[in-house]
Design a protein around this motif. Sequence first.
Motif, PDB file in Angstrom:
ATOM      1  N   UNK A 146       0.866  -1.171   0.000  1.00 31.86           N
ATOM      2  CA  UNK A 146       0.000   0.000   0.000  1.00 31.86           C
ATOM      3  C   UNK A 146       0.911   1.231   0.000  1.00 31.86           C
ATOM      4  N   UNK A 147       1.227   1.774  -1.180  1.00 29.42           N
ATOM      5  CA  UNK A 147       2.178   2.878  -1.241  1.00 29.42           C
ATOM      6  C   UNK A 147       1.506   4.235  -1.086  1.00 29.42           C
ATOM      7  N   UNK A 169      -6.607  -0.653   6.492  1.00 33.25           N
ATOM      8  CA  UNK A 169      -7.228  -0.061   5.320  1.00 33.25           C
ATOM      9  C   UNK A 169      -6.563   1.291   5.136  1.00 33.25           C
ATOM     10  N   UNK A 205      -5.192   6.429  -0.351  1.00 32.17           N
ATOM     11  CA  UNK A 205      -4.085   7.094  -1.018  1.00 32.17           C
ATOM     12  C   UNK A 205      -4.553   7.813  -2.278  1.00 32.17           C
ATOM     13  N   UNK A 208      -4.543   9.038  -6.129  1.00 34.55           N
ATOM     14  CA  UNK A 208      -4.144   8.551  -7.457  1.00 34.55           C
ATOM     15  C   UNK A 208      -4.533   9.609  -8.488  1.00 34.55           C
ATOM     16  N   UNK A 209      -4.094   9.421  -9.736  1.00 37.15           N
ATOM     17  CA  UNK A 209      -4.380  10.387 -10.799  1.00 37.15           C
ATOM     18  C   UNK A 209      -4.040  11.806 -10.336  1.00 37.15           C
ATOM     19  N   UNK A 218      -3.756  13.097  -7.557  1.00 33.41           N
ATOM     20  CA  UNK A 218      -4.546  13.616  -6.441  1.00 33.41           C
ATOM     21  C   UNK A 218      -5.983  13.925  -6.826  1.00 33.41           C
ATOM     22  N   UNK A 226      -8.207  11.771  -7.533  1.00 34.19           N
ATOM     23  CA  UNK A 226      -9.083  10.770  -6.909  1.00 34.19           C
ATOM     24  C   UNK A 226      -8.345  10.144  -5.736  1.00 34.19           C
ATOM     25  N   UNK A 227      -9.109   9.584  -4.813  1.00 39.51           N
ATOM     26  CA  UNK A 227      -8.527   8.837  -3.697  1.00 39.51           C
ATOM     27  C   UNK A 227      -9.060   7.414  -3.764  1.00 39.51           C
ATOM     28  N   UNK A 228      -8.185   6.457  -3.451  1.00 46.96           N
ATOM     29  CA  UNK A 228      -8.663   5.076  -3.397  1.00 46.96           C
ATOM     30  C   UNK A 228      -8.450   4.501  -1.998  1.00 46.96           C
ATOM     31  N   UNK A 229      -9.345   3.577  -1.637  1.00 48.34           N
ATOM     32  CA  UNK A 229      -9.178   2.817  -0.401  1.00 48.34           C
ATOM     33  C   UNK A 229      -8.616   1.460  -0.804  1.00 48.34           C
ATOM     34  N   UNK A 230      -7.532   1.049  -0.155  1.00 46.32           N
ATOM     35  CA  UNK A 230      -6.881  -0.204  -0.516  1.00 46.32           C
ATOM     36  C   UNK A 230      -6.560  -1.014   0.735  1.00 46.32           C
ATOM     37  N   UNK A 287      -6.379  -5.366  -2.667  1.00 40.65           N
ATOM     38  CA  UNK A 287      -7.728  -5.134  -3.140  1.00 40.65           C
ATOM     39  C   UNK A 287      -8.049  -3.646  -3.050  1.00 40.65           C
ATOM     40  N   UNK A 341     -12.594   1.002  -2.921  1.00 39.55           N
ATOM     41  CA  UNK A 341     -13.419   2.106  -3.414  1.00 39.55           C
ATOM     42  C   UNK A 341     -12.570   3.232  -3.956  1.00 39.55           C
TER      43      UNK A 341
END
Lengths: 323, 248
Positions: free
Chosen positions: A115-116, A129, A132, A134-135, A137, A139-143, B211, B214
């Motif tokens: 999870x970088x 969880x 971070x 992406x794109x 800044x 968008x943000x993703x939950x990983x 994974x 969202x």
Amino acid sequence: MKHIIVYIEPKDASSLKRTSYEALTAARSIAGDAQITAFAVHGSEQALATAGNYGVQSVVVAKHDLLSTYSSTATAEALAQYAQSVSADTIILSGNASGKEISPRLSVKLKAGILPDCITLENDGGTVKAIRPVYAGKAHIAVQSISDHSIIALRPNVFTAKQEGSANASISSFTPNLEAKHAGVKVTSLVKNEGRLDVAEADIIVSGGRGMKGPEHFPIIEQLASTLNAAVGASRAVVDAGWRPHGEQVGQTGKTVSPSLYVACGISGAVQHLAGMSSSKFILAINKDKDAPIFKVADYGIVGDVFEVLPVLDAKLKAMLHS
Amino acid sequence: MNILVCISQVPDTTAKIQVSGDGKSIEKTGIKFILNPYDEFAIEEGLRLRERFGGTVIALTVGSETSKEILRTALAMGVDKAGIVKTDDILDSYNVAENIAGYAKSISPDLVIFGRQSIDFDSSGMAPMVAEMLDLPSISVVSSWNIENNVITAERDIEGGKEVLTCSIPCVISAQKGLNDPRYPKLPDIMKAKSKPIEEIASCHGSALVSLTSMVLPSSKRVGMIVGDSEAEIASVVTALHEQAKVI
């Protein structure tokens, strides 16, 4: 999550890098009942013991001839061996220049989800969880890791380092089983930027863009930076034009920064620039164009000519700081 | 010298990002996709090494049919061969690395070159990850370098300074902006590239390790106090920095 290892790096003889304190604090915030051990490959006892001031009482330092010169490959191997020897399931480290080289290797060695560039962490029923950007800044993703292990790299300067207790950590050593092939890449020298703060490390940054009209006007930026004890930054346009050195460039092709305060002077706020500074805690923008995109991300904005505003701003700041 | 350059297709930097209906990926309709800007430095570096040492340059990408466009760009710039690991699945970085490493093992390159990061997920992890799978040394974010007698000396920016590193080839590097000035493909070369063969490689990977649960557009939590340039207004900003933001 049962056992977290935090990779730490010394800054000097008596302290660790701030990013290491951030990682220790972040580990504590999500640990729950899990054990936390700090791990280093070099550093004085005095520096390593300061992990205790950030709530982590146990530091392990790897000792091996092949670690005497810094090698990202040997460091990753030593860290992976230690993690396996204590059955640690989570490794947290700063996503700084060295962390970005070590963490992907750990992911492969331990078959661990990586999870970088995390900006928030949360313990979600025993697994971490992370959020971070992406794109750039946009968008943000939950990983989260779906393997038995996770490697978590933190965006530098986003997590606040919080002291907890004042006890020195106890230090023990670990001897990894390393061979020459593990130290395939080595650092032969380090050239420090003497005398000036680096944008990647500064708590306050004052950046100039094309609105500064030429390199001869940057002393105004330097003056404001000096008042605020800040680093000088620059936009891509300014660096490409040769007005400022590449090391000062903030943005997608330069450095990603997250200072407490980012002051953008004569910077319109192209998306590439925003990518490098939008995680700053507070943003102050000065630009004569009220429709400049930088104002959309700014906490504070002054619409006006930088050449008129900056000297007044500098004087007001000086008065505030001296009062 | 045989060189493998690994490239990726990404949304244009200025693309407006919207989350698609699955809540986990971007809406691709209307987005222009381009060759990842850092990968141009990687391709150019490969071509310059071939000019100096001879050998071949192969460009590789992992992606769907539309990703072939960036391989055409690489061919137009002058790479000898192009290959695509074809998949329509969304892979995690580990699975992408497995595919790249799998192909690299089949050709045993002297050098594998990446761009420093792809500007979609910005994780900068691909070069060290592939290197680890190939059991090779790697140097990330190289801003200048030299090869003499199969030994690389490279410079890279780190916080507060520059590092000078050394390793032997075979190895993996990732290219920073400024490493070179990428060439623009000439029109006849662009035309020729359209009909050159692109090798299709079957994708092969284990299960994902990460994974993505969202994706959201970040909400702005900015204060948004925008004022004019009078002395009183500038003073009000300084007061807010001190009392509200508490950063000075």
